[in-house]
Write a protein that holds these residues in place. Structure first.
Motif, PDB file in Angstrom:
ATOM      1  N   THR A 297       0.829  -1.205   0.000  1.00 37.71           N
ATOM      2  CA  THR A 297       0.000   0.000   0.000  1.00 37.71           C
ATOM      3  C   THR A 297       0.860   1.250   0.000  1.00 37.71           C
ATOM      4  OG1 THR A 297      -1.771  -1.167   1.189  1.00 37.71           O
ATOM      5  CG2 THR A 297      -1.817   1.243   1.219  1.00 37.71           C
ATOM      6  N   ALA A 298       1.900   1.258   0.821  1.00 41.32           N
ATOM      7  CA  ALA A 298       2.788   2.422   0.884  1.00 41.32           C
ATOM      8  C   ALA A 298       3.446   2.671  -0.474  1.00 41.32           C
ATOM      9  CB  ALA A 298       3.844   2.220   1.963  1.00 41.32           C
ATOM     10  N   ALA A 299       3.911   1.611  -1.129  1.00 45.33           N
ATOM     11  CA  ALA A 299       4.563   1.762  -2.433  1.00 45.33           C
ATOM     12  C   ALA A 299       3.580   2.291  -3.478  1.00 45.33           C
ATOM     13  CB  ALA A 299       5.147   0.427  -2.884  1.00 45.33           C
ATOM     14  N   TRP A 300       2.344   1.800  -3.421  1.00 39.46           N
ATOM     15  CA  TRP A 300       1.327   2.256  -4.380  1.00 39.46           C
ATOM     16  C   TRP A 300       0.969   3.719  -4.145  1.00 39.46           C
ATOM     17  CZ3 TRP A 300      -3.857   3.873  -3.982  1.00 39.46           C
ATOM     18  CH2 TRP A 300      -4.564   3.914  -5.188  1.00 39.46           C
ATOM     19  N   VAL A 301       0.762   4.091  -2.907  1.00 37.00           N
ATOM     20  CA  VAL A 301       0.399   5.475  -2.582  1.00 37.00           C
ATOM     21  C   VAL A 301       1.508   6.432  -2.999  1.00 37.00           C
ATOM     22  CG1 VAL A 301      -0.019   7.084  -0.673  1.00 37.00           C
ATOM     23  CG2 VAL A 301      -1.185   4.863  -0.720  1.00 37.00           C
ATOM     24  N   ARG A 302       2.742   6.041  -2.777  1.00 34.08           N
ATOM     25  CA  ARG A 302       3.888   6.921  -3.050  1.00 34.08           C
ATOM     26  C   ARG A 302       3.981   7.313  -4.526  1.00 34.08           C
ATOM     27  NH1 ARG A 302       9.544   6.729  -4.045  1.00 34.08           N
ATOM     28  NH2 ARG A 302      10.696   8.199  -2.720  1.00 34.08           N
ATOM     29  N   ARG A 303       3.420   6.481  -5.402  1.00 35.42           N
ATOM     30  CA  ARG A 303       3.485   6.762  -6.836  1.00 35.42           C
ATOM     31  C   ARG A 303       2.435   7.769  -7.297  1.00 35.42           C
ATOM     32  NH1 ARG A 303       3.732   1.009  -7.160  1.00 35.42           N
ATOM     33  NH2 ARG A 303       1.647   0.952  -8.109  1.00 35.42           N
ATOM     34  N   HIS A 304       1.582   8.235  -6.397  1.00 32.20           N
ATOM     35  CA  HIS A 304       0.461   9.074  -6.792  1.00 32.20           C
ATOM     36  C   HIS A 304       0.533  10.468  -6.181  1.00 32.20           C
ATOM     37  CE1 HIS A 304      -0.964   4.956  -7.464  1.00 32.20           C
ATOM     38  NE2 HIS A 304      -1.747   5.475  -8.393  1.00 32.20           N
ATOM     39  N   ASP A 305      -0.084  11.403  -6.881  1.00 31.63           N
ATOM     40  CA  ASP A 305      -0.250  12.754  -6.346  1.00 31.63           C
ATOM     41  C   ASP A 305      -1.522  12.845  -5.510  1.00 31.63           C
ATOM     42  OD1 ASP A 305       1.949  14.227  -7.889  1.00 31.63           O
ATOM     43  OD2 ASP A 305       0.827  13.259  -9.505  1.00 31.63           O
ATOM     44  N   VAL A 306      -2.540  12.126  -5.937  1.00 33.83           N
ATOM     45  CA  VAL A 306      -3.850  12.166  -5.308  1.00 33.83           C
ATOM     46  C   VAL A 306      -4.411  10.743  -5.272  1.00 33.83           C
ATOM     47  CG1 VAL A 306      -6.243  12.975  -5.571  1.00 33.83           C
ATOM     48  CG2 VAL A 306      -4.343  14.510  -6.135  1.00 33.83           C
ATOM     49  N   VAL A 307      -5.073  10.383  -4.187  1.00 31.74           N
ATOM     50  CA  VAL A 307      -5.840   9.130  -4.117  1.00 31.74           C
ATOM     51  C   VAL A 307      -7.256   9.471  -3.678  1.00 31.74           C
ATOM     52  CG1 VAL A 307      -6.150   6.897  -2.998  1.00 31.74           C
ATOM     53  CG2 VAL A 307      -3.851   7.666  -3.626  1.00 31.74           C
ATOM     54  N   ILE A 308      -8.239   8.957  -4.409  1.00 32.49           N
ATOM     55  CA  ILE A 308      -9.642   9.216  -4.106  1.00 32.49           C
ATOM     56  C   ILE A 308     -10.322   7.929  -3.664  1.00 32.49           C
ATOM     57  CG2 ILE A 308     -11.877   9.903  -5.082  1.00 32.49           C
ATOM     58  CD1 ILE A 308     -10.391  11.775  -6.955  1.00 32.49           C
ATOM     59  N   VAL A 309     -11.019   7.996  -2.544  1.00 35.84           N
ATOM     60  CA  VAL A 309     -11.891   6.913  -2.094  1.00 35.84           C
ATOM     61  C   VAL A 309     -13.314   7.338  -2.458  1.00 35.84           C
ATOM     62  CG1 VAL A 309     -12.653   5.510  -0.148  1.00 35.84           C
ATOM     63  CG2 VAL A 309     -10.308   6.407  -0.205  1.00 35.84           C
ATOM     64  N   PRO A 310     -13.903   6.744  -3.505  1.00 35.23           N
ATOM     65  CA  PRO A 310     -15.176   7.257  -4.026  1.00 35.23           C
ATOM     66  C   PRO A 310     -16.393   6.687  -3.305  1.00 35.23           C
ATOM     67  CG  PRO A 310     -14.363   5.497  -5.442  1.00 35.23           C
ATOM     68  CD  PRO A 310     -13.371   5.642  -4.330  1.00 35.23           C
ATOM     69  N   GLY A 311     -17.029   7.500  -2.477  1.00 35.35           N
ATOM     70  CA  GLY A 311     -18.249   7.076  -1.832  1.00 35.35           C
ATOM     71  C   GLY A 311     -18.070   5.818  -1.010  1.00 35.35           C
ATOM     72  N   MET A 312     -19.103   4.975  -0.974  1.00 38.11           N
ATOM     73  CA  MET A 312     -19.108   3.710  -0.223  1.00 38.11           C
ATOM     74  C   MET A 312     -19.159   3.994   1.281  1.00 38.11           C
ATOM     75  SD  MET A 312     -16.202   1.604  -2.402  1.00 38.11           S
ATOM     76  CE  MET A 312     -14.925   2.855  -2.159  1.00 38.11           C
ATOM     77  N   GLY A 313     -19.565   2.987   2.044  1.00 31.75           N
ATOM     78  CA  GLY A 313     -19.643   3.143   3.500  1.00 31.75           C
ATOM     79  C   GLY A 313     -18.338   2.792   4.171  1.00 31.75           C
ATOM     80  N   VAL A 314     -17.262   3.475   3.817  1.00 38.62           N
ATOM     81  CA  VAL A 314     -15.925   3.081   4.271  1.00 38.62           C
ATOM     82  C   VAL A 314     -15.662   3.429   5.734  1.00 38.62           C
ATOM     83  CG1 VAL A 314     -14.943   3.206   1.949  1.00 38.62           C
ATOM     84  CG2 VAL A 314     -14.888   5.236   3.420  1.00 38.62           C
ATOM     85  N   LEU A 315     -16.506   4.285   6.336  1.00 36.25           N
ATOM     86  CA  LEU A 315     -16.311   4.677   7.723  1.00 36.25           C
ATOM     87  C   LEU A 315     -17.446   4.153   8.605  1.00 36.25           C
ATOM     88  CD1 LEU A 315     -15.185   8.391   7.192  1.00 36.25           C
ATOM     89  CD2 LEU A 315     -13.733   6.362   7.435  1.00 36.25           C
ATOM     90  N   GLU A 316     -18.026   3.038   8.221  1.00 38.20           N
ATOM     91  CA  GLU A 316     -19.124   2.471   8.993  1.00 38.20           C
ATOM     92  C   GLU A 316     -18.941   0.972   9.142  1.00 38.20           C
ATOM     93  OE1 GLU A 316     -22.608   1.538   5.779  1.00 38.20           O
ATOM     94  OE2 GLU A 316     -22.318   3.646   6.284  1.00 38.20           O
ATOM     95  N   ALA A 317     -19.721   0.399  10.060  1.00 41.63           N
ATOM     96  CA  ALA A 317     -19.720  -1.048  10.260  1.00 41.63           C
ATOM     97  C   ALA A 317     -21.169  -1.507  10.427  1.00 41.63           C
ATOM     98  CB  ALA A 317     -18.895  -1.420  11.486  1.00 41.63           C
ATOM     99  N   THR A 318     -22.047  -1.003   9.555  1.00 43.02           N
ATOM    100  CA  THR A 318     -23.462  -1.354   9.646  1.00 43.02           C
ATOM    101  C   THR A 318     -23.734  -2.771   9.165  1.00 43.02           C
ATOM    102  OG1 THR A 318     -23.785  -0.273   7.500  1.00 43.02           O
ATOM    103  CG2 THR A 318     -24.277   1.015   9.457  1.00 43.02           C
ATOM    104  N   LEU A 319     -22.764  -3.369   8.470  1.00 42.03           N
ATOM    105  CA  LEU A 319     -22.821  -4.781   8.098  1.00 42.03           C
ATOM    106  C   LEU A 319     -21.623  -5.472   8.737  1.00 42.03           C
ATOM    107  CD1 LEU A 319     -23.809  -4.450   4.333  1.00 42.03           C
ATOM    108  CD2 LEU A 319     -25.308  -4.948   6.279  1.00 42.03           C
ATOM    109  N   PRO A 320     -21.663  -6.813   8.895  1.00 37.49           N
ATOM    110  CA  PRO A 320     -20.561  -7.513   9.562  1.00 37.49           C
ATOM    111  C   PRO A 320     -19.197  -7.156   8.983  1.00 37.49           C
ATOM    112  CG  PRO A 320     -22.413  -8.989   9.269  1.00 37.49           C
ATOM    113  CD  PRO A 320     -22.773  -7.708   8.552  1.00 37.49           C
ATOM    114  N   LEU A 321     -18.251  -6.823   9.875  1.00 29.46           N
ATOM    115  CA  LEU A 321     -16.955  -6.304   9.436  1.00 29.46           C
ATOM    116  C   LEU A 321     -15.903  -6.605  10.482  1.00 29.46           C
ATOM    117  CD1 LEU A 321     -15.591  -4.353   7.269  1.00 29.46           C
ATOM    118  CD2 LEU A 321     -16.091  -2.514   8.892  1.00 29.46           C
TER     119      LEU A 321
END
Length: 412
Positions: A95-119
């Protein structure tokens, strides 16, 4: 256009994309539409759950999110447990190597900050934390765009989500309860905005106004077992949900109404099959949708929709079809209120077929009025997302430093 002496900005897209969830892929499609229209020179790729599907459908290079392919399967044997543990270390480096190659990373929508389903905390929450921490370490701007959030009871999951949000360079939420949840978890949301779900920016087919006798009903189903805190009662909740939905579909058939069973994720297929088996009638059919566009076509072809999965609701509301929600989290209630249908919600944990049928009939009595309301609310949602994309330009693409930043990263 990019001048000859500039290096194009590199933009990464991150998330559980290409994994069979149509809503997640719809959010990706919306962000790609924005980037290709406003930043055609950008070099795009993804770190995601289903890289082959993302590359095939969206035409961008993609890398697998997790090194260990069995990440989301329960590890019971010693070899699998060791491989999963090793994968956490490998993913930190990848992940660190992938991120380092970019200027910007976008997380598009989705419930990425929730646990309303089993997680589990060491699945996606850990992956998101690695992303945001790597972004802060290497100076890559990480943006959480129109994401969903919710209160989280599990302490490790809550800690990973809280730190992910704190480390991101840009945050916006798809509803007010999401922002409130992050504030309650200790994140400074003073500068964070609320915008509609990214799916509302996609092209859509408008539903036609029904004429003549009552027509088909779309029933959006879900492989629903409750939330992250309901694991002990998961099977009981699922049985109650399935029995209530079957009872409702059976009542529609008894009224002579055709029913179209709809889903939004590959995991919902067994639920469709169970209902078809329980309600043995030619009036009940199942739809196969490969994209949100397909799902919207299905929603536009019915008179009314009753649905559970969040992006099924969005598709129905977006095409202007009167909709009743089987809600399992605050995000569904907030969406229905935002679109002017807050009255028409029913708890997915406690589906009562008789009460659901009563609410359904009340909804249909106001069909013409609600279609007008949805037309108005959809126009508002589109305008708000246009404003967000302008805000993203200012936050993520300061033109002056693109070439300098990228050149520094490529230096030996």
């Amino acid at each position: 256009m990019t001048s000859a002496d500039e290096t194009p900005v590199r933009v990464g897209i991150f998330g559980l994309l290409g994994s069979g969830n149509l809503g997640n892929d719809g959010s990706l499609e919306a962000v790609l539409g924005y980037l290709r229209a406003e930043h055609p020179e950008a070099v795009l790729d993804a770190l995601c759950g289903g890289p082959e599907a993302v590359t095939t459908r969206f035409g961008i290079p993609a890398t697998r999110l997790h090194w260990y392919r069995g990440e989301y399967r329960t590890a019971s044997r010693a070899g699998a447990i060791v491989a999963k543990g090793l994968g956490k270390l490998v993913d930190a480096v990848r992940t660190a190597a992938w991120v380092r190659r970019h200027d910007v990373v976008i997380v598009p929508g989705m419930g990425v900050l929730e646990a309303t389903l089993p997680l589990r905390p060491w699945g996606f929450p850990y992956a998101l934390f690695l992303l945001c921490a790597s972004g802060r370490l290497f100076g890559t701007r990480v943006a959480l765009v129109s994401v969903g959030a919710a209160p989280i009871g599990n302490r490790p999951t809550r800690a990973l989500v809280r730190w992910s949000a704190r480390l991101a360079a840009y945050r916006s939420y798809r509803d007010t309860p999401s922002r409130d949840a992050m504030r309650a978890m200790g994140v400074d949301t003073t500068r964070d905005e609320v915008y509609p779900d990214l799916t509302f920016s996609l092209p859509t087919l408008r539903a036609s106004t029904p004429s003549g006798p009552p027509g088909p009903v779309g029933v959006g189903v879900m492989d629903f077992h409750g939330g992250n805190d309901d694991r002990a009662r998961a099977e009981e909740i699922h049985r109650r949900y399935l029995d209530g939905t079957i009872g409702f579909v059976r009542a529609l058939v008894e009224d002579g109404r055709p029913v179209r069973l709809l889903s939004g994720d590959e995991v919902d297929t067994p639920v469709v099959a169970a209902i078809l088996d329980a309600v043995d009638s030619p009036l009940v059919t199942g739809a196969e949708a490969a994209s949100l566009a397909d799902l919207m076509k299905e929603m536009a072809a019915v008179d009314t929709v009753v649905a559970t999965r969040y992006h099924n609701l969005i598709c129905a509301l977006k095409v202007g079809t009167p909709t009743l929600a089987l809600t399992y989290a605050a995000k569904s209630d907030a969406l229905m209120a935002q679109m002017g249908l807050g009255t028409y919600c029913h708890p997915a944990h406690e589906v009562d077929a008789d009460r659901l049928l009563e609410q359904f009939r009340a909804l249909e009595q106001r069909s013409a009025e609600l279609r007008r309301t949805l037309t108005e609310r959809n126009l508002v949602a589109v305008r708000q997302l246009q404003y967000q994309f302008s805000a993203l330009d200012s936050a993520l693409f300061p033109a002056a430093d693109h070439a300098h930043t990228h050149a520094m990263r490529e230096a030996p």
